[in-house]
Design a protein around this motif. Structure first.
Motif, mmCIF file in Angstrom:
data_model
loop_
_atom_site.group_PDB
_atom_site.id
_atom_site.type_symbol
_atom_site.label_atom_id
_atom_site.label_comp_id
_atom_site.label_asym_id
_atom_site.label_seq_id
_atom_site.Cartn_x
_atom_site.Cartn_y
_atom_site.Cartn_z
ATOM 1 N N LYS A 102 17.925 9.018 -8.236
ATOM 2 C CA LYS A 102 16.478 9.409 -7.597
ATOM 3 C C LYS A 102 15.917 7.802 -7.429
ATOM 4 O O LYS A 102 16.229 6.992 -7.934
ATOM 5 C CB LYS A 102 15.689 10.176 -8.521
ATOM 6 C CG LYS A 102 16.362 11.450 -8.869
ATOM 7 C CD LYS A 102 15.327 12.225 -9.667
ATOM 8 C CE LYS A 102 15.985 13.445 -10.046
ATOM 9 N NZ LYS A 102 15.130 14.342 -10.802
ATOM 10 N N ASN A 103 14.765 7.998 -6.697
ATOM 11 C CA ASN A 103 14.127 6.638 -6.188
ATOM 12 C C ASN A 103 12.960 6.324 -7.316
ATOM 13 O O ASN A 103 11.983 5.514 -6.881
ATOM 14 C CB ASN A 103 13.568 6.755 -4.824
ATOM 15 C CG ASN A 103 14.678 6.683 -3.904
ATOM 16 O OD1 ASN A 103 15.811 5.966 -4.064
ATOM 17 N ND2 ASN A 103 14.543 7.367 -2.855
ATOM 18 N N ASP A 117 3.631 -4.406 -12.170
ATOM 19 C CA ASP A 117 4.350 -3.580 -11.498
ATOM 20 C C ASP A 117 5.724 -4.350 -10.932
ATOM 21 O O ASP A 117 6.969 -3.699 -10.910
ATOM 22 C CB ASP A 117 3.996 -2.896 -10.430
ATOM 23 C CG ASP A 117 2.867 -1.668 -10.618
ATOM 24 O OD1 ASP A 117 3.062 -1.369 -12.000
ATOM 25 O OD2 ASP A 117 2.265 -1.199 -10.032
ATOM 26 N N VAL A 118 5.622 -5.616 -10.710
ATOM 27 C CA VAL A 118 6.664 -6.331 -9.956
ATOM 28 C C VAL A 118 7.229 -7.150 -10.913
ATOM 29 O O VAL A 118 6.462 -7.668 -11.864
ATOM 30 C CB VAL A 118 5.977 -7.335 -8.918
ATOM 31 C CG1 VAL A 118 7.152 -8.137 -8.421
ATOM 32 C CG2 VAL A 118 5.150 -6.611 -7.876
ATOM 33 N N PRO A 119 8.878 -6.770 -11.302
ATOM 34 C CA PRO A 119 9.389 -7.640 -12.226
ATOM 35 C C PRO A 119 9.658 -9.192 -11.922
ATOM 36 O O PRO A 119 9.640 -9.574 -10.899
ATOM 37 C CB PRO A 119 10.742 -6.841 -12.329
ATOM 38 C CG PRO A 119 11.012 -6.261 -10.816
ATOM 39 C CD PRO A 119 9.545 -5.838 -10.395
ATOM 40 N N THR A 120 9.666 -9.710 -13.174
ATOM 41 C CA THR A 120 9.931 -11.118 -13.099
ATOM 42 C C THR A 120 11.445 -11.544 -12.538
ATOM 43 O O THR A 120 12.336 -10.581 -13.454
ATOM 44 C CB THR A 120 9.448 -11.981 -14.338
ATOM 45 O OG1 THR A 120 9.727 -11.362 -15.386
ATOM 46 C CG2 THR A 120 7.891 -11.814 -14.435
ATOM 47 N N LYS A 154 7.872 1.340 -14.463
ATOM 48 C CA LYS A 154 7.151 0.914 -13.340
ATOM 49 C C LYS A 154 7.899 -0.046 -12.507
ATOM 50 O O LYS A 154 8.163 -0.077 -11.341
ATOM 51 C CB LYS A 154 5.703 0.551 -13.528
ATOM 52 C CG LYS A 154 4.910 1.569 -14.075
ATOM 53 C CD LYS A 154 3.499 0.888 -14.199
ATOM 54 C CE LYS A 154 2.619 1.729 -14.932
ATOM 55 N NZ LYS A 154 1.331 1.465 -15.042
ATOM 56 N N GLN A 155 8.588 -1.030 -13.194
ATOM 57 C CA GLN A 155 9.143 -2.225 -12.635
ATOM 58 C C GLN A 155 10.710 -1.544 -12.147
ATOM 59 O O GLN A 155 11.013 -1.857 -10.985
ATOM 60 C CB GLN A 155 9.609 -3.208 -13.458
ATOM 61 C CG GLN A 155 8.436 -3.901 -13.988
ATOM 62 C CD GLN A 155 8.647 -4.742 -15.147
ATOM 63 O OE1 GLN A 155 9.624 -4.948 -15.761
ATOM 64 N NE2 GLN A 155 7.384 -5.547 -15.390
ATOM 65 N N ILE A 156 11.360 -0.740 -12.786
ATOM 66 C CA ILE A 156 12.537 -0.094 -12.118
ATOM 67 C C ILE A 156 12.418 0.795 -11.148
ATOM 68 O O ILE A 156 13.129 0.705 -9.871
ATOM 69 C CB ILE A 156 13.267 0.700 -13.373
ATOM 70 C CG1 ILE A 156 13.720 -0.177 -14.508
ATOM 71 C CG2 ILE A 156 14.526 1.335 -12.631
ATOM 72 C CD1 ILE A 156 14.320 0.471 -15.626
ATOM 73 N N THR A 157 11.379 1.606 -11.113
ATOM 74 C CA THR A 157 10.953 2.290 -10.030
ATOM 75 C C THR A 157 10.576 1.542 -8.787
ATOM 76 O O THR A 157 10.900 1.787 -7.552
ATOM 77 C CB THR A 157 9.572 3.140 -10.374
ATOM 78 O OG1 THR A 157 9.727 3.968 -11.347
ATOM 79 C CG2 THR A 157 9.180 3.824 -9.084
ATOM 80 N N HIS A 164 12.333 1.621 -5.075
ATOM 81 C CA HIS A 164 11.971 1.651 -3.876
ATOM 82 C C HIS A 164 12.144 0.505 -2.943
ATOM 83 O O HIS A 164 12.279 0.489 -1.751
ATOM 84 C CB HIS A 164 10.457 1.906 -4.040
ATOM 85 C CG HIS A 164 10.011 3.188 -4.571
ATOM 86 N ND1 HIS A 164 10.111 4.447 -3.752
ATOM 87 C CD2 HIS A 164 9.253 3.313 -5.631
ATOM 88 C CE1 HIS A 164 9.612 5.382 -4.357
ATOM 89 N NE2 HIS A 164 9.117 4.760 -5.428
ATOM 90 N N MET A 165 12.383 -0.527 -3.406
ATOM 91 C CA MET A 165 12.877 -1.762 -2.437
ATOM 92 C C MET A 165 14.176 -1.608 -1.973
ATOM 93 O O MET A 165 14.697 -1.726 -0.866
ATOM 94 C CB MET A 165 12.953 -3.104 -3.247
ATOM 95 C CG MET A 165 11.421 -3.610 -3.613
ATOM 96 S SD MET A 165 11.583 -5.230 -4.398
ATOM 97 C CE MET A 165 12.639 -6.348 -3.271
ATOM 98 N N TYR A 166 15.134 -0.806 -2.959
ATOM 99 C CA TYR A 166 16.673 -0.648 -2.438
ATOM 100 C C TYR A 166 16.797 0.932 -2.672
ATOM 101 O O TYR A 166 17.395 1.122 -3.754
ATOM 102 C CB TYR A 166 17.430 -1.485 -3.268
ATOM 103 C CG TYR A 166 17.227 -3.016 -3.294
ATOM 104 C CD1 TYR A 166 17.534 -3.695 -2.245
ATOM 105 C CD2 TYR A 166 16.455 -3.805 -4.509
ATOM 106 C CE1 TYR A 166 17.182 -5.087 -2.413
ATOM 107 C CE2 TYR A 166 16.236 -4.722 -4.273
ATOM 108 C CZ TYR A 166 16.585 -5.654 -3.449
ATOM 109 O OH TYR A 166 16.308 -7.197 -3.232
ATOM 110 N N PRO A 167 16.670 1.600 -1.533
ATOM 111 C CA PRO A 167 16.694 3.051 -2.003
ATOM 112 C C PRO A 167 18.230 3.559 -1.815
ATOM 113 O O PRO A 167 18.900 2.706 -1.153
ATOM 114 C CB PRO A 167 15.580 3.532 -0.782
ATOM 115 C CG PRO A 167 15.466 2.700 0.107
ATOM 116 C CD PRO A 167 15.605 1.402 -0.559
ATOM 117 N N ASN A 168 18.415 4.738 -2.215
ATOM 118 C CA ASN A 168 19.747 5.214 -1.774
ATOM 119 C C ASN A 168 19.866 5.722 -0.539
ATOM 120 O O ASN A 168 19.236 6.099 0.098
ATOM 121 C CB ASN A 168 20.179 6.451 -3.040
ATOM 122 C CG ASN A 168 20.225 6.101 -4.260
ATOM 123 O OD1 ASN A 168 20.686 4.978 -4.726
ATOM 124 N ND2 ASN A 168 19.459 6.830 -5.284
#
Length: 122
Positions: free
Chosen positions: A34-35, A98-101, A110-113, A117-121
């Motif tokens: 899932k995204n 929200d943005v991972p380092t 939140k960071q994984i989501t 979202h940046m690289y959707p399926n």
């Protein structure tokens, strides 16, 4: 009589494993991620001062709850708790982002989501 021997022999032998090629794979739900990700992360700083607390309780038990004898263990517990509070504040700030380092080894949901979202399926 002969039928009974055949019957009992076939019942007591173990069955052979099924051949993988004969069993078809049926996809019930789509096999993709899932995204988004639900759930929280474990608190890394949790239960860090249990060792210091157990040493203090052991000292109190041996010395009839005399606080003057166990001052070193009390100081160690207070220092550990102070470090725990500082780390908890840092962890709370990291969870709010929200943005991972880059190159971080632990990510929040939140960071994984965000990454999904940046690289959707496709």
């Amino acid at each position: 009589m002969r039928l009974n021997i055949i019957y009992f022999k076939s019942r007591h032998h173990a069955k052979a494993a099924q051949n993988e090629k004969k069993v078809p794979f049926k996809e019930i739900i789509p096999l993709h991620l899932k995204n988004s990700v639900k759930g929280g992360t474990k608190n890394i700083t949790e239960n860090k001062c249990l060792f210091e607390m157990s040493l203090l309780f052991g000292c109190w038990k041996e010395n009839a709850f005399d606080s003057n004898v166990c001052e070193k263990f009390v100081k160690n517990l207070n220092n550990c708790y102070k470090n725990y509070l500082e780390n908890a504040v840092i962890q709370k700030k990291l969870r709010a982002v929200d943005v991972p380092t880059p190159n971080s080894k632990t990510l929040t949901n939140k960071q994984i989501t965000y990454l999904l979202h940046m690289y959707p399926n496709i």
